[in-house]
Scaffold this motif. Sequence first.
Motif, PDB file in Angstrom:
ATOM      1  N   ILE A  30      18.456   8.885   8.973  1.00  0.00           N
ATOM      2  CA  ILE A  30      19.347   8.254   8.860  1.00  0.00           C
ATOM      3  C   ILE A  30      18.936   6.741   9.049  1.00  0.00           C
ATOM      4  CG2 ILE A  30      21.347   7.056   9.965  1.00  0.00           C
ATOM      5  CD1 ILE A  30      22.424  10.031  10.512  1.00  0.00           C
ATOM      6  N   SER A  31      18.193   6.267  10.110  1.00  0.00           N
ATOM      7  CA  SER A  31      17.609   5.306  10.249  1.00  0.00           C
ATOM      8  C   SER A  31      16.507   4.786   9.187  1.00  0.00           C
ATOM      9  CB  SER A  31      16.473   5.281  11.639  1.00  0.00           C
ATOM     10  OG  SER A  31      15.949   4.086  11.724  1.00  0.00           O
ATOM     11  N   VAL A  32      15.842   5.707   8.670  1.00  0.00           N
ATOM     12  CA  VAL A  32      14.871   5.171   7.359  1.00  0.00           C
ATOM     13  C   VAL A  32      15.719   5.070   6.301  1.00  0.00           C
ATOM     14  CG1 VAL A  32      13.199   6.255   6.029  1.00  0.00           C
ATOM     15  CG2 VAL A  32      13.211   6.716   8.335  1.00  0.00           C
ATOM     16  N   ALA A  33      16.908   5.766   6.011  1.00  0.00           N
ATOM     17  CA  ALA A  33      17.467   5.370   4.902  1.00  0.00           C
ATOM     18  C   ALA A  33      18.210   3.865   5.155  1.00  0.00           C
ATOM     19  CB  ALA A  33      19.180   6.302   4.803  1.00  0.00           C
ATOM     20  N   LYS A  34      18.572   3.490   6.350  1.00  0.00           N
ATOM     21  CA  LYS A  34      19.164   2.243   6.599  1.00  0.00           C
ATOM     22  C   LYS A  34      18.018   1.307   6.293  1.00  0.00           C
ATOM     23  CE  LYS A  34      23.015   3.285   9.735  1.00  0.00           C
ATOM     24  NZ  LYS A  34      23.434   3.321  11.182  1.00  0.00           N
ATOM     25  N   GLN A  35      16.873   1.465   6.604  1.00  0.00           N
ATOM     26  CA  GLN A  35      15.685   0.677   6.485  1.00  0.00           C
ATOM     27  C   GLN A  35      15.570   0.350   5.175  1.00  0.00           C
ATOM     28  OE1 GLN A  35      12.151   2.229   8.284  1.00  0.00           O
ATOM     29  NE2 GLN A  35      11.214   0.256   7.848  1.00  0.00           N
ATOM     30  N   ALA A  36      15.554   1.419   4.385  1.00  0.00           N
ATOM     31  CA  ALA A  36      15.200   1.404   3.004  1.00  0.00           C
ATOM     32  C   ALA A  36      16.260   0.602   2.215  1.00  0.00           C
ATOM     33  CB  ALA A  36      15.116   2.768   2.270  1.00  0.00           C
ATOM     34  N   ASN A  43      14.762  -7.345  -1.075  1.00  0.00           N
ATOM     35  CA  ASN A  43      13.460  -7.402  -1.821  1.00  0.00           C
ATOM     36  C   ASN A  43      12.049  -7.388  -0.967  1.00  0.00           C
ATOM     37  OD1 ASN A  43      14.717  -7.086  -4.452  1.00  0.00           O
ATOM     38  ND2 ASN A  43      15.095  -9.219  -4.587  1.00  0.00           N
ATOM     39  N   ASP A  44      12.208  -6.760   0.226  1.00  0.00           N
ATOM     40  CA  ASP A  44      11.096  -6.626   0.897  1.00  0.00           C
ATOM     41  C   ASP A  44      10.140  -5.546   0.762  1.00  0.00           C
ATOM     42  OD1 ASP A  44       9.288  -6.686   3.133  1.00  0.00           O
ATOM     43  OD2 ASP A  44      10.693  -7.241   4.541  1.00  0.00           O
ATOM     44  N   THR A  45       9.121  -5.623   0.046  1.00  0.00           N
ATOM     45  CA  THR A  45       8.348  -4.530  -0.637  1.00  0.00           C
ATOM     46  C   THR A  45       7.430  -3.765   0.525  1.00  0.00           C
ATOM     47  OG1 THR A  45       7.749  -5.503  -2.680  1.00  0.00           O
ATOM     48  CG2 THR A  45       6.601  -3.629  -2.143  1.00  0.00           C
ATOM     49  N   LEU A  46       7.142  -4.399   1.500  1.00  0.00           N
ATOM     50  CA  LEU A  46       6.445  -3.915   2.572  1.00  0.00           C
ATOM     51  C   LEU A  46       7.266  -3.075   3.502  1.00  0.00           C
ATOM     52  CD1 LEU A  46       3.436  -3.914   3.845  1.00  0.00           C
ATOM     53  CD2 LEU A  46       4.161  -5.733   5.127  1.00  0.00           C
ATOM     54  N   ARG A  47       8.495  -3.625   3.363  1.00  0.00           N
ATOM     55  CA  ARG A  47       9.249  -2.514   4.322  1.00  0.00           C
ATOM     56  C   ARG A  47       9.639  -1.379   3.633  1.00  0.00           C
ATOM     57  NH1 ARG A  47      13.483  -6.020   8.268  1.00  0.00           N
ATOM     58  NH2 ARG A  47      11.566  -7.317   9.274  1.00  0.00           N
ATOM     59  N   ALA A  51       9.509   2.372   4.703  1.00  0.00           N
ATOM     60  CA  ALA A  51      10.612   3.415   4.594  1.00  0.00           C
ATOM     61  C   ALA A  51      10.308   4.712   4.024  1.00  0.00           C
ATOM     62  CB  ALA A  51      11.770   2.940   4.067  1.00  0.00           C
ATOM     63  N   ALA A  52       9.296   4.538   2.863  1.00  0.00           N
ATOM     64  CA  ALA A  52       8.906   5.749   2.019  1.00  0.00           C
ATOM     65  C   ALA A  52       7.857   6.364   2.636  1.00  0.00           C
ATOM     66  CB  ALA A  52       8.338   5.164   0.713  1.00  0.00           C
ATOM     67  N   VAL A  53       6.945   5.980   3.409  1.00  0.00           N
ATOM     68  CA  VAL A  53       6.260   6.531   4.417  1.00  0.00           C
ATOM     69  C   VAL A  53       6.707   7.352   5.157  1.00  0.00           C
ATOM     70  CG1 VAL A  53       3.970   6.522   5.742  1.00  0.00           C
ATOM     71  CG2 VAL A  53       4.095   5.278   3.591  1.00  0.00           C
ATOM     72  N   SER A  54       7.734   6.792   6.076  1.00  0.00           N
ATOM     73  CA  SER A  54       8.524   7.335   7.193  1.00  0.00           C
ATOM     74  C   SER A  54       9.244   8.529   6.558  1.00  0.00           C
ATOM     75  CB  SER A  54       9.456   6.266   7.856  1.00  0.00           C
ATOM     76  OG  SER A  54       8.847   5.386   8.448  1.00  0.00           O
ATOM     77  N   ALA A  55       9.930   8.373   5.293  1.00  0.00           N
ATOM     78  CA  ALA A  55      10.550   9.367   4.930  1.00  0.00           C
ATOM     79  C   ALA A  55       9.805  10.641   4.674  1.00  0.00           C
ATOM     80  CB  ALA A  55      11.305   8.859   3.627  1.00  0.00           C
ATOM     81  N   ALA A  56       8.402  10.414   3.962  1.00  0.00           N
ATOM     82  CA  ALA A  56       7.464  11.442   3.857  1.00  0.00           C
ATOM     83  C   ALA A  56       7.253  12.172   4.941  1.00  0.00           C
ATOM     84  CB  ALA A  56       6.349  10.936   3.133  1.00  0.00           C
ATOM     85  N   ALA A  57       7.276  11.243   6.193  1.00  0.00           N
ATOM     86  CA  ALA A  57       6.911  12.061   7.330  1.00  0.00           C
ATOM     87  C   ALA A  57       7.853  12.889   7.984  1.00  0.00           C
ATOM     88  CB  ALA A  57       6.362  10.962   8.359  1.00  0.00           C
TER      89      ALA A  57
END
Length: 80
Positions: A30-36, A43-47, A51-57
Motif C-alpha cells: 500500500i505504501s509503495v503504491a502511494k509512493q508510485a 514526474n519524479d523518475t528517481l522516486r 517504488a518499482a524496486v520496492s515493489a519487486a522486493a
Amino acid sequence: MSKALSKAKGFKKSKSGMYLSMATTAFGAISVAKQAKKARVENDTLRLIDAAVSAAAIVTGLAILYRELKRLGDDDVLLG
C-alpha cells in the motif's frame, strides 16, 4: 526467557506465522503504491524507480513466504 524466544522462533516458522508475515509484507505494498502514484504525479523518475524496486522486493518476499508455506504444508502431509 530462552523458552519464550524459542516459542517466538517457532511461531515465525509456523503456518500462522507465515500468514502473518505475508499479510505484513502485502501491507507494505500500500505504501509503495502511494509512493508510485505520488512519483507519477510529480514526474519524479528517481522516486518512481525506487517504488518499482520496492515493489519487486515485496513480490520476491511474498514468493519466498509462499514457497515456505508450501513446504510447511508438504511436511504436514509427510508426517500424517
